[in-house]
Design an enzyme around this catalytic site. Sequence first.
Site, mmCIF file in Angstrom:
data_model
loop_
_atom_site.group_PDB
_atom_site.id
_atom_site.type_symbol
_atom_site.label_atom_id
_atom_site.label_comp_id
_atom_site.label_asym_id
_atom_site.label_seq_id
_atom_site.Cartn_x
_atom_site.Cartn_y
_atom_site.Cartn_z
ATOM 1 N N ASP A 77 -0.013 -11.937 1.974
ATOM 2 C CA ASP A 77 1.232 -11.398 2.494
ATOM 3 C C ASP A 77 2.192 -12.539 2.869
ATOM 4 O O ASP A 77 1.774 -13.539 3.466
ATOM 5 C CB ASP A 77 0.894 -10.560 3.740
ATOM 6 C CG ASP A 77 2.061 -9.740 4.231
ATOM 7 O OD1 ASP A 77 2.552 -8.898 3.458
ATOM 8 O OD2 ASP A 77 2.478 -9.924 5.389
ATOM 9 N N GLU A 103 2.188 -12.914 -2.442
ATOM 10 C CA GLU A 103 3.390 -12.080 -2.381
ATOM 11 C C GLU A 103 4.503 -13.034 -1.949
ATOM 12 O O GLU A 103 4.621 -13.368 -0.773
ATOM 13 C CB GLU A 103 3.215 -10.958 -1.350
ATOM 14 C CG GLU A 103 4.416 -10.025 -1.327
ATOM 15 C CD GLU A 103 4.991 -9.747 0.053
ATOM 16 O OE1 GLU A 103 5.717 -8.760 0.171
ATOM 17 O OE2 GLU A 103 4.756 -10.507 1.008
HETATM 18 C C1 NOJ Z 1 5.039 -7.553 3.106
HETATM 19 C C2 NOJ Z 1 4.274 -6.263 3.168
HETATM 20 O O1 NOJ Z 1 4.114 -5.741 1.869
HETATM 21 C C3 NOJ Z 1 5.071 -5.352 4.071
HETATM 22 O O2 NOJ Z 1 4.609 -4.029 4.021
HETATM 23 C C4 NOJ Z 1 5.025 -5.929 5.475
HETATM 24 O O3 NOJ Z 1 5.829 -5.133 6.327
HETATM 25 C C5 NOJ Z 1 5.553 -7.363 5.490
HETATM 26 N N1 NOJ Z 1 5.037 -8.161 4.421
HETATM 27 C C6 NOJ Z 1 5.211 -8.041 6.807
HETATM 28 O O4 NOJ Z 1 3.839 -8.257 6.891
#
Ligand code: NOJ
Length: 558
Positions: free
Chosen positions: A216, A281
């Site tokens: 993440d 991500e």
């Molecule tokens: C990306 C995640 O996919 C999302 O759902 C989340 O709110 C943010 N990162 C913060 O962790």
Amino acid sequence: MRVTGAGGVDRSALPAGRAWWRGATGYEIYIRSFLDSDGDGVGDLAGITAKLDVLDRLGVDVLWITPFYPSPGKDQGYDVADYIGIDPAFGTLDDFDQLVQAATDRGMRIFVDIVPNHSSDQHPWFQQAIADVDSPYRDYYLFRPAAANGGPPNNWVSHFGGPAWTLDPAGSGEYYCHLFLSEQPDLNWANPAVMEEFREILTFWCERGVDGFRIDVAHGLTKDPEFRNNPQVREITLGMHPKDVFASFDHVHDLHRPETTKIFETWRTVVEPYDAVLLGEMDVRNIERFTEYVGGRGLDAGFVLKLASSRWEPATILSDLLTYERAALGGAAWAVSNHDQPRAVSRYGDGQVGVRRAAAVTTLMLALDGITFLYQGDELGLPDAVLTGVAMDPVSTRNGGVAGRDCARGPVPWDSTAVNGFTTAPVAWLETAPLPASLTAAAQIGEAGSTWERYRAMLDLRRRLPDLWSEPFEIFDRQATSLVIFRGPLTVIANLDDKAFEFVPEGEFHVEFESYAGAVGGDGGHLRIEPEATIVLSRREPDGRAIAESAEVTHGHR
Ligand code: NOJ
């Protein structure tokens, strides 16, 4: 080490230097909304295990499961209070072990979602950090003195609205940094102790049999050591959506710091003995930055997020696909949808039009190197959910009800019973309008002509015809809204235009797949590919040579 995918692709036979996950098909499980096995209205680990056979039949190789750790749930689990536990709402570690075993038995692999940029404010590290300014945990987070006027230390803003700084609730007078909610304090990756903690966390999950990590906010881990202001690039107006406020700054000091890739080089040394994958991500909208992450000894791959938020703009979609395909050298993870954006079917135009367009783009993504993900419900052709109860996403609830992400997070419609068979509770954690029988798994699985069966055949391409993603990628014809690619003996024609496309291959060919029924027609060797379709043809010369070497092809929009 397991090397055979569920569909029997022997990945040890891949060309040297190729990793097992290249050419795999992934599936994102938003756990809260997948299947509730115990009647509390929240999806759980046992619910996933119960549906593994369905996912196996669909042709999925890898499951990415969104966070299931103990969490106050302020950001639906992306606020982690214990990185090596399971929130009781989702089950137990035993349930997790059973899921891993059941997946392994089917040749499927599990990626867990790791959240290293921030923890929950309820994590014992943060609790100790605010309880005692001299605690070693204080330096696990980013505490800074107030600015001269007593306000936040700099101009950084949170993705979810307001400043990225909150005053220490314990009254020290310092602020702490949070790029998301104030309940999600950012960790200090300049502190080696944080790396040591994560070394143990990664090892814990690897030892439990996970095959990879979806990381993440992989682009956010390190911050400018001097905490300088980000340059502002446009005016901020009253009532702007928080995402637009965020985009009003050039995030040179809070994101995309060069030190971040070094962190992943260390992570690699931790996960390498387990052959586990690091999949970032990274919210990067520019290709140079993307390749900094996947081009070295750090991450294996990164999500091409741009494509999971695009509207139906075929020329842009094609050019983004090609740009990333070329530059990522196999280190790309493709998806048209995820839990953070409106679903592709709705972004692309809703109804059958949206379904047709999403299938065309997904088919093309399966012909690209890297790992291609479905988001749960893509295979049913789901549009955005319609909320009937209260909003749950903090983006919406903390900003006066602006558009949030709940529309992408509706429960999976398994059948036509109450709450579409997702739970036996009277309501799901997120209340949404019931979906018609035609969109349920019960009506589509095994039903000739259904979207689910179309996706099953689509995913099967990667297993049946590994040339699709492993043979050299040759662009035979590129127009603004259409593309013809050769992959060894295969030809992929993506016609995202609103007019038909004509193509005359030489010699015998076989239509392996069309992204909707009737997408390819014509007579003799003269093919007509209908609008907004992707098709796959195969042909081999008698001596096995690919048609690409000898083709004389005419083509064009009509
Ligand atoms: C990306 C995640 O996919 C999302 O759902 C989340 O709110 C943010 N990162 C913060 O962790």
